[in-house]
Design a protein around this motif. Structure first.
Motif, PDB file in Angstrom:
ATOM      1  N   VAL A  95      11.248 -62.519  30.718  1.00  0.00           N
ATOM      2  CA  VAL A  95      11.655 -64.034  30.872  1.00  0.00           C
ATOM      3  C   VAL A  95      13.016 -64.327  31.544  1.00  0.00           C
ATOM      4  O   VAL A  95      12.990 -65.285  32.306  1.00  0.00           O
ATOM      5  CB  VAL A  95      11.896 -64.335  29.343  1.00  0.00           C
ATOM      6  N   ASN A  96      13.913 -63.520  31.231  1.00  0.00           N
ATOM      7  CA  ASN A  96      15.230 -63.812  32.035  1.00  0.00           C
ATOM      8  C   ASN A  96      15.290 -63.324  33.314  1.00  0.00           C
ATOM      9  O   ASN A  96      16.499 -63.175  34.083  1.00  0.00           O
ATOM     10  CB  ASN A  96      16.286 -63.508  31.053  1.00  0.00           C
ATOM     11  N   GLU A  97      14.344 -62.236  33.673  1.00  0.00           N
ATOM     12  CA  GLU A  97      14.371 -61.815  35.056  1.00  0.00           C
ATOM     13  C   GLU A  97      15.416 -60.589  35.178  1.00  0.00           C
ATOM     14  O   GLU A  97      16.208 -60.796  36.253  1.00  0.00           O
ATOM     15  CB  GLU A  97      14.270 -62.654  36.313  1.00  0.00           C
ATOM     16  N   THR A  98      15.528 -59.654  34.453  1.00  0.00           N
ATOM     17  CA  THR A  98      16.706 -58.657  34.377  1.00  0.00           C
ATOM     18  C   THR A  98      16.068 -57.227  34.011  1.00  0.00           C
ATOM     19  O   THR A  98      15.056 -57.082  33.197  1.00  0.00           O
ATOM     20  CB  THR A  98      17.875 -58.935  33.313  1.00  0.00           C
ATOM     21  N   THR A  99      16.598 -56.219  34.481  1.00  0.00           N
ATOM     22  CA  THR A  99      16.314 -54.959  34.081  1.00  0.00           C
ATOM     23  C   THR A  99      17.611 -54.226  34.018  1.00  0.00           C
ATOM     24  O   THR A  99      18.786 -54.320  34.581  1.00  0.00           O
ATOM     25  CB  THR A  99      15.793 -54.317  35.484  1.00  0.00           C
ATOM     26  N   VAL A 100      17.708 -53.532  32.880  1.00  0.00           N
ATOM     27  CA  VAL A 100      18.897 -52.676  32.494  1.00  0.00           C
ATOM     28  C   VAL A 100      18.569 -51.067  32.427  1.00  0.00           C
ATOM     29  O   VAL A 100      17.356 -50.831  31.828  1.00  0.00           O
ATOM     30  CB  VAL A 100      19.290 -52.984  30.829  1.00  0.00           C
ATOM     31  N   VAL A 101      19.129 -50.518  33.263  1.00  0.00           N
ATOM     32  CA  VAL A 101      18.933 -49.112  33.917  1.00  0.00           C
ATOM     33  C   VAL A 101      19.938 -47.948  33.845  1.00  0.00           C
ATOM     34  O   VAL A 101      20.989 -48.733  34.333  1.00  0.00           O
ATOM     35  CB  VAL A 101      18.030 -49.045  35.091  1.00  0.00           C
ATOM     36  N   GLU A 102      19.775 -47.275  33.371  1.00  0.00           N
ATOM     37  CA  GLU A 102      20.878 -45.975  33.474  1.00  0.00           C
ATOM     38  C   GLU A 102      20.507 -45.220  34.559  1.00  0.00           C
ATOM     39  O   GLU A 102      19.286 -44.578  34.758  1.00  0.00           O
ATOM     40  CB  GLU A 102      20.798 -45.013  32.182  1.00  0.00           C
ATOM     41  N   ALA A 103      21.295 -45.035  35.446  1.00  0.00           N
ATOM     42  CA  ALA A 103      21.262 -44.349  36.763  1.00  0.00           C
ATOM     43  C   ALA A 103      22.004 -43.279  36.746  1.00  0.00           C
ATOM     44  O   ALA A 103      23.276 -43.297  36.463  1.00  0.00           O
ATOM     45  CB  ALA A 103      21.400 -45.320  38.082  1.00  0.00           C
ATOM     46  N   ARG A 104      21.642 -41.899  37.338  1.00  0.00           N
ATOM     47  CA  ARG A 104      22.314 -40.663  37.534  1.00  0.00           C
ATOM     48  C   ARG A 104      22.024 -40.550  38.964  1.00  0.00           C
ATOM     49  O   ARG A 104      21.127 -40.208  39.407  1.00  0.00           O
ATOM     50  CB  ARG A 104      21.983 -39.636  36.677  1.00  0.00           C
ATOM     51  N   TYR A 105      23.068 -40.390  39.746  1.00  0.00           N
ATOM     52  CA  TYR A 105      22.926 -40.267  41.442  1.00  0.00           C
ATOM     53  C   TYR A 105      24.132 -39.386  41.621  1.00  0.00           C
ATOM     54  O   TYR A 105      25.100 -39.288  41.092  1.00  0.00           O
ATOM     55  CB  TYR A 105      23.242 -41.847  41.871  1.00  0.00           C
ATOM     56  N   SER A 106      24.086 -39.295  43.018  1.00  0.00           N
ATOM     57  CA  SER A 106      25.101 -38.432  43.462  1.00  0.00           C
ATOM     58  C   SER A 106      25.566 -38.987  45.115  1.00  0.00           C
ATOM     59  O   SER A 106      24.470 -39.463  45.542  1.00  0.00           O
ATOM     60  CB  SER A 106      24.704 -37.122  43.924  1.00  0.00           C
ATOM     61  N   TYR A 107      26.736 -38.895  45.592  1.00  0.00           N
ATOM     62  CA  TYR A 107      26.931 -39.314  46.752  1.00  0.00           C
ATOM     63  C   TYR A 107      26.987 -38.161  47.884  1.00  0.00           C
ATOM     64  O   TYR A 107      27.407 -37.061  47.140  1.00  0.00           O
ATOM     65  CB  TYR A 107      28.557 -39.702  47.068  1.00  0.00           C
TER      66      TYR A 107
END
Length: 191
Positions: free
Chosen positions: A167-179
């Motif tokens: 409805v509000n066009e949002t996504t809550v996501v937990e990201a695990r990442y590396s540089y």
């Protein structure tokens, strides 16, 4: 006299844990008093009750009860939980040690060394975890990872969707990442 030396060793160890490791790295004053209070409280209770025959059972019981109380309180990050259990363990080791004289100081030193190395800023420094709120509802995993990699400028290893709001066009996501090393060096120069 040996008990007093172990108590003094505990106080030195918890001061090193709190003021030498935790506070310089994380700067949370509220947890300084929590770690010190838990350690000294456990030390006092275990010290006063350890003269009886309750020994190891008392130590494990104190450890369990205090961990349940603390973990039901405000939310802690995982590294803060590790410091909390380290402060508990240091407080239990001194009064309840019954082995050779070298064992208690060696175990206290082991706790401090493990915390020093495990929480060292250079250990796995390119790996991060962050919760993001995206301004679009994304249900396709490949598209989500691609958008996260573009936003973060990093390689995404895990993207765990916590909530999609169509409805509000949002996504809550937990990201695990590396540089990669070059990107990490550039980020450290800028930031």
């Amino acid at each position: 006299m040996q008990r007093l030396a172990l108590f003094a060793l505990d106080l030195a160890a918890v001061c090193l844990l709190v003021f030498g490791l935790y506070f310089p790295r994380h700067r949370r004053r509220d947890l300084v008093v929590a770690y010190l209070g838990v350690n000294v409280g456990v030390l006092a209770v275990a010290g006063s009750l350890s003269s009886g025959t309750v020994g190891a059972g008392l130590g494990l019981g104190l450890f369990g009860v205090l961990s349940i109380i603390r973990l039901r309180s405000t939310e802690l990050d995982q590294h803060e939980v590790a410091y909390y259990f380290s402060a508990l363990a240091l407080g239990i080791l001194g009064p309840l040690s019954s082995g050779p004289l070298w064992l208690c100081p060696a175990l206290m030193a082991l706790i401090l060394v493990v915390m020093y190395l495990g929480d060292h800023p250079r250990l796995l420094r390119s790996y991060r975890r962050q919760t993001l709120v995206l301004d679009s509802a994304i249900t396709d995993q490949a598209q989500l990872v691609a958008q996260l990699e573009q936003i973060l400028g990093a390689r995404v290893h895990v993207a765990h969707v916590e909530r999609v709001d169509l409805v509000n066009e949002t996504t809550v996501v937990e990201a695990r990442y590396s540089y990669d090393r070059a990107a990490l060096r550039d980020r450290e120069l800028v930031g």
